[in-house]
Motif scaffolding. Structure first.
Motif, PDB file in Angstrom:
ATOM      1  N   ASP A   1      -3.353  13.016   0.155  1.00  0.00           N
ATOM      2  CA  ASP A   1      -4.721  13.055   0.648  1.00  0.00           C
ATOM      3  C   ASP A   1      -5.012  12.043   1.756  1.00  0.00           C
ATOM      4  O   ASP A   1      -6.171  11.681   1.965  1.00  0.00           O
ATOM      5  N   GLN A   2      -3.988  11.560   2.377  1.00  0.00           N
ATOM      6  CA  GLN A   2      -4.183  10.669   3.538  1.00  0.00           C
ATOM      7  C   GLN A   2      -2.981  10.829   4.457  1.00  0.00           C
ATOM      8  O   GLN A   2      -1.908  11.266   4.014  1.00  0.00           O
ATOM      9  N   PRO A   3      -3.156  10.490   5.748  1.00  0.00           N
ATOM     10  CA  PRO A   3      -2.022  10.655   6.671  1.00  0.00           C
ATOM     11  C   PRO A   3      -0.832   9.819   6.205  1.00  0.00           C
ATOM     12  O   PRO A   3      -1.008   8.724   5.682  1.00  0.00           O
ATOM     13  N   SER A   4       0.364  10.332   6.415  1.00  0.00           N
ATOM     14  CA  SER A   4       1.569   9.582   6.056  1.00  0.00           C
ATOM     15  C   SER A   4       1.698   8.381   6.994  1.00  0.00           C
ATOM     16  O   SER A   4       1.134   8.366   8.101  1.00  0.00           O
ATOM     17  N   TYR A   5       2.455   7.379   6.541  1.00  0.00           N
ATOM     18  CA  TYR A   5       2.736   6.260   7.456  1.00  0.00           C
ATOM     19  C   TYR A   5       3.530   6.753   8.655  1.00  0.00           C
ATOM     20  O   TYR A   5       3.398   6.233   9.757  1.00  0.00           O
TER      21      TYR A   5
ATOM     22  N   GLN B   1       0.850  -1.215   0.000  1.00  0.00           N
ATOM     23  CA  GLN B   1       0.000   0.000   0.000  1.00  0.00           C
ATOM     24  C   GLN B   1       0.872   1.246   0.000  1.00  0.00           C
ATOM     25  O   GLN B   1       0.589   2.221  -0.689  1.00  0.00           O
ATOM     26  N   CYS B   2       1.932   1.193   0.777  1.00  0.00           N
ATOM     27  CA  CYS B   2       2.857   2.333   0.836  1.00  0.00           C
ATOM     28  C   CYS B   2       3.506   2.532  -0.537  1.00  0.00           C
ATOM     29  O   CYS B   2       3.570   3.653  -1.048  1.00  0.00           O
ATOM     30  N   LEU B   3       3.964   1.439  -1.121  1.00  0.00           N
ATOM     31  CA  LEU B   3       4.629   1.550  -2.427  1.00  0.00           C
ATOM     32  C   LEU B   3       3.685   2.136  -3.485  1.00  0.00           C
ATOM     33  O   LEU B   3       4.090   2.930  -4.320  1.00  0.00           O
ATOM     34  N   ARG B   4       2.409   1.742  -3.393  1.00  0.00           N
ATOM     35  CA  ARG B   4       1.441   2.234  -4.397  1.00  0.00           C
ATOM     36  C   ARG B   4       1.034   3.686  -4.126  1.00  0.00           C
ATOM     37  O   ARG B   4       0.461   4.338  -4.978  1.00  0.00           O
ATOM     38  N   SER B   5       1.291   4.159  -2.915  1.00  0.00           N
ATOM     39  CA  SER B   5       0.728   5.452  -2.493  1.00  0.00           C
ATOM     40  C   SER B   5       1.407   6.657  -3.135  1.00  0.00           C
ATOM     41  O   SER B   5       0.929   7.776  -2.993  1.00  0.00           O
ATOM     42  N   GLN B   6       2.556   6.442  -3.745  1.00  0.00           N
ATOM     43  CA  GLN B   6       3.339   7.538  -4.330  1.00  0.00           C
ATOM     44  C   GLN B   6       3.939   8.447  -3.265  1.00  0.00           C
ATOM     45  O   GLN B   6       4.364   9.558  -3.559  1.00  0.00           O
ATOM     46  N   ARG B   7       3.912   8.008  -2.021  1.00  0.00           N
ATOM     47  CA  ARG B   7       4.594   8.798  -0.998  1.00  0.00           C
ATOM     48  C   ARG B   7       5.519   7.866  -0.226  1.00  0.00           C
ATOM     49  O   ARG B   7       5.059   7.043   0.563  1.00  0.00           O
ATOM     50  N   TRP B   8       6.811   8.026  -0.436  1.00  0.00           N
ATOM     51  CA  TRP B   8       7.781   7.112   0.158  1.00  0.00           C
ATOM     52  C   TRP B   8       8.585   7.761   1.273  1.00  0.00           C
ATOM     53  O   TRP B   8       9.443   7.139   1.871  1.00  0.00           O
ATOM     54  N   THR B   9       8.339   9.033   1.510  1.00  0.00           N
ATOM     55  CA  THR B   9       9.008   9.724   2.618  1.00  0.00           C
ATOM     56  C   THR B   9       8.128  10.867   3.093  1.00  0.00           C
ATOM     57  O   THR B   9       7.256  11.343   2.348  1.00  0.00           O
ATOM     58  N   VAL B  10       8.398  11.322   4.304  1.00  0.00           N
ATOM     59  CA  VAL B  10       7.601  12.429   4.854  1.00  0.00           C
ATOM     60  C   VAL B  10       7.780  13.689   3.998  1.00  0.00           C
ATOM     61  O   VAL B  10       6.871  14.532   3.904  1.00  0.00           O
ATOM     62  N   SER B  11       8.939  13.819   3.328  1.00  0.00           N
ATOM     63  CA  SER B  11       9.140  14.991   2.470  1.00  0.00           C
ATOM     64  C   SER B  11       8.610  14.744   1.049  1.00  0.00           C
ATOM     65  O   SER B  11       8.762  15.598   0.171  1.00  0.00           O
TER      66      SER B  11
ATOM     67  N   SER C   1      12.106   6.436   6.225  1.00  0.00           N
ATOM     68  CA  SER C   1      11.283   6.361   5.009  1.00  0.00           C
ATOM     69  C   SER C   1       9.871   5.874   5.344  1.00  0.00           C
ATOM     70  O   SER C   1       9.646   5.204   6.358  1.00  0.00           O
ATOM     71  N   GLU C   2       8.931   6.199   4.469  1.00  0.00           N
ATOM     72  CA  GLU C   2       7.551   5.762   4.652  1.00  0.00           C
ATOM     73  C   GLU C   2       7.448   4.232   4.649  1.00  0.00           C
ATOM     74  O   GLU C   2       6.607   3.661   5.338  1.00  0.00           O
ATOM     75  N   ILE C   3       8.321   3.595   3.880  1.00  0.00           N
ATOM     76  CA  ILE C   3       8.266   2.122   3.809  1.00  0.00           C
ATOM     77  C   ILE C   3       8.610   1.537   5.182  1.00  0.00           C
ATOM     78  O   ILE C   3       7.934   0.635   5.687  1.00  0.00           O
ATOM     79  N   SER C   4       9.637   2.104   5.813  1.00  0.00           N
ATOM     80  CA  SER C   4       9.994   1.643   7.164  1.00  0.00           C
ATOM     81  C   SER C   4       8.876   1.931   8.156  1.00  0.00           C
ATOM     82  O   SER C   4       8.573   1.109   9.028  1.00  0.00           O
ATOM     83  N   CYS C   5       8.266   3.106   8.026  1.00  0.00           N
ATOM     84  CA  CYS C   5       7.163   3.447   8.948  1.00  0.00           C
ATOM     85  C   CYS C   5       5.982   2.499   8.755  1.00  0.00           C
ATOM     86  O   CYS C   5       5.303   2.143   9.727  1.00  0.00           O
ATOM     87  N   ALA C   6       5.741   2.086   7.498  1.00  0.00           N
ATOM     88  CA  ALA C   6       4.645   1.137   7.238  1.00  0.00           C
ATOM     89  C   ALA C   6       4.954  -0.200   7.920  1.00  0.00           C
ATOM     90  O   ALA C   6       4.069  -0.824   8.530  1.00  0.00           O
ATOM     91  N   ILE C   7       6.210  -0.626   7.853  1.00  0.00           N
ATOM     92  CA  ILE C   7       6.595  -1.887   8.510  1.00  0.00           C
ATOM     93  C   ILE C   7       6.381  -1.766  10.023  1.00  0.00           C
ATOM     94  O   ILE C   7       5.785  -2.636  10.666  1.00  0.00           O
ATOM     95  N   LEU C   8       6.839  -0.654  10.583  1.00  0.00           N
ATOM     96  CA  LEU C   8       6.718  -0.481  12.046  1.00  0.00           C
ATOM     97  C   LEU C   8       5.259  -0.387  12.473  1.00  0.00           C
ATOM     98  O   LEU C   8       4.871  -0.921  13.522  1.00  0.00           O
ATOM     99  N   PHE C   9       4.457   0.295  11.662  1.00  0.00           N
ATOM    100  CA  PHE C   9       3.031   0.445  11.975  1.00  0.00           C
ATOM    101  C   PHE C   9       2.389  -0.936  12.081  1.00  0.00           C
ATOM    102  O   PHE C   9       1.610  -1.216  12.988  1.00  0.00           O
ATOM    103  N   ASN C  10       2.788  -1.834  11.182  1.00  0.00           N
ATOM    104  CA  ASN C  10       2.239  -3.194  11.213  1.00  0.00           C
ATOM    105  C   ASN C  10       2.837  -3.996  12.379  1.00  0.00           C
ATOM    106  O   ASN C  10       2.116  -4.648  13.141  1.00  0.00           O
ATOM    107  N   LYS C  11       4.160  -3.951  12.531  1.00  0.00           N
ATOM    108  CA  LYS C  11       4.827  -4.808  13.534  1.00  0.00           C
ATOM    109  C   LYS C  11       4.458  -4.415  14.968  1.00  0.00           C
ATOM    110  O   LYS C  11       4.475  -5.267  15.864  1.00  0.00           O
ATOM    111  N   LEU C  12       4.154  -3.145  15.164  1.00  0.00           N
ATOM    112  CA  LEU C  12       3.794  -2.691  16.513  1.00  0.00           C
ATOM    113  C   LEU C  12       2.570  -3.436  17.042  1.00  0.00           C
ATOM    114  O   LEU C  12       2.446  -3.681  18.242  1.00  0.00           O
TER     115      LEU C  12
END
Ligand SMILES: Cc1ncc(COP(=O)(O)O)c(C=O)c1O
Length: 418
Positions: A50-54, A35-45, A260-271
């Protein structure tokens, strides 16, 4: 009958199966990353989609997990420490107390701000900072105490908070090894001024590389955000789609330690599975303690008074070598690694001799003597180094059979070498 042989000498290893995998993936985690990869947002910068960042989702979830007001994800645990020190105003010639037994990042971050890491000895029960030794090391230049909750224990926060308040010196809690542990019901990281976490691959919450700082202090949180983000802050309100969510804060000399957003997506899930995994490890740790109760010469360490729950990262076993034919801990680690098919190793080399803590860097030429680690006496750290071995937490994520394998390996070696 032929005497059983050690695996290291060609005998049959006690352990015949694989250990629980670490880190482990899952379909839900893979979907989160996709989902993160498809979102076109891979970092906070990256541009707002149109949705909260990971980053925002993980930061909120980790703040809530810790019952902290703020969380700022960072590139790694070293960056979490560095940003915390910088936000507390640590600078040239300030002294920061660090344990002599810890990962080198604790001293290196202090030195890299031109401050002086003052190495202090550890307590033999918890293997964490000795409060008595901390108090003896305080001078008028001491500007912070870096407390590390090391090796599956919580440091003696009661005594350390008392010292912090008495001398008005803030505590940075290094929680790289203690995600989720509690002291007097509070999550570690929220007891001192700031808590710094690592999410490096071996850690109990991981995205390969990663880190985070938690705090309840809005001023510190804002500073840390800016220090981490090249002096930018999150804009007030919702950005337009396709626009940047960050704007210049211009309030600090700041590098880039964003995750990176990809790392945040992993942490969001693993938490989501951290509490449950902590419970499995702690139940197995309890079983191991029970079973080792019958093995003379091996014992487990304690957490400090006031600990309400531990989390298990590297689990230390204290060895009385006289029960093992006085072989070295290094030799015992090698034998146990061969029996168990997994790397068993000694604690960190104390920082006063750690090969990675180099002070001959030309940047430090003018302060060579101040930074010289060999001026510290750390007998307690060396005692720990020479009498303990460490089990990785993934060994405690399985079942009773795994714990029996650990105990049977120790017993086998003991019978042969004693
Ligand atoms: C106690 C401690 N502090 C700091 C760190 C640094 O974290 P990182 O490797 O994520 O930079 C580690 C990681 O090994 C650690 O164990």
């Amino acid at each position: 009958m032929q005497m059983e042989q050690l695996a290291i000498h060609g005998g049959k290893p006690v352990r015949q199966q694989a250990w629980p995998r670490w880190p482990a993936s899952s379909p839900a985690l893979e979907e989160e990353v996709m989902q993160c990869l498809r979102s076109q947002r891979w970092t906070v910068s990256g541009f707002y989609q149109d949705q909260p960042s990971y980053e925002e989702k993980f930061a909120r979830a980790f703040a809530d997990f810790n019952n902290a007001a703020f969380c700022i994800p960072t590139a790694n645990g070293t960056a979490a420490l560095l940003c915390s020190l910088q936000a507390l105003g640590i600078g040239p010639d300030d002294e920061v107390i660090v344990p002599g037994l810890t990962w080198v990042a604790c001293a290196i971050t202090v030195a890299s701000l031109n401050a002086i890491p003052v190495m202090v000895d550890v307590d033999q029960h918890t293997l964490c900072l000795s409060p008595q030794k901390v108090e003896a090391a305080i001078t008028e230049r001491t500007k912070a105490i870096m407390v590390v909750h090391l090796y599956s224990a919580v440091a003696d926060m009661g005594a350390l908070l008392h010292i912090s308040e008495k001398y008005n010196i803030p505590i940075i809690e290094d929680c790289a090894q203690a995600h989720g542990a509690t002291w007097q019901g509070k999550r570690v990281g929220t007891i001192g001024a700031v808590g710094a976490f690592s999410m490096q691959q071996g850690k109990i919450l991981t995205s390969g590389e990663g880190g985070a700082v938690v705090t309840n202090d809005q001023t510190l949180a804002d500073k840390i955000y800016s220090i981490r983000t090249n002096a930018r802050k999150k804009m007030n309100g919702k950005p337009s789609t396709g626009y940047m969510e960050l704007e210049d804060a211009g309030d600090s000399f700041a590098s880039n330690y964003c995750l990176s957003e990809i790392s945040c997506a992993i942490l969001f899930n693993k938490l989501q599975s951290l509490d449950q995994e902590n419970e499995i490890r702690n139940n197995n740790r309890h079983l191991l303690r029970q079973l080792l109760g019958n093995v003379e010469g091996v014992s487990m360490t304690d957490s400090a008074p006031g600990t309400t729950s531990v989390s298990t990262y590297h689990l230390p076993l204290r060895i009385n070598r006289s029960h093992f034919g006085n072989i070295t801990i290094k030799a015992l680690c090698e034998m146990l690694s061969a029996e168990l098919g997994i790397w068993i190793h000694q604690p960190y080399i104390p920082l006063n001799k750690h090969p990675l803590y180099v002070t001959d860097d030309p940047r430090f030429a003018a302060r060579r003597e101040q930074l010289n680690p060999s001026r510290y006496q750390l007998p307690g750290c060396w005692e720990v180094y020479n009498t303990h071995l460490l089990l990785h937490h993934s060994m405690l994520l399985g079942n009773e059979e795994d714990i029996n394998d650990i105990v049977n390996s120790i017993k086998k070696i003991k019978t042969i070498v004693q």
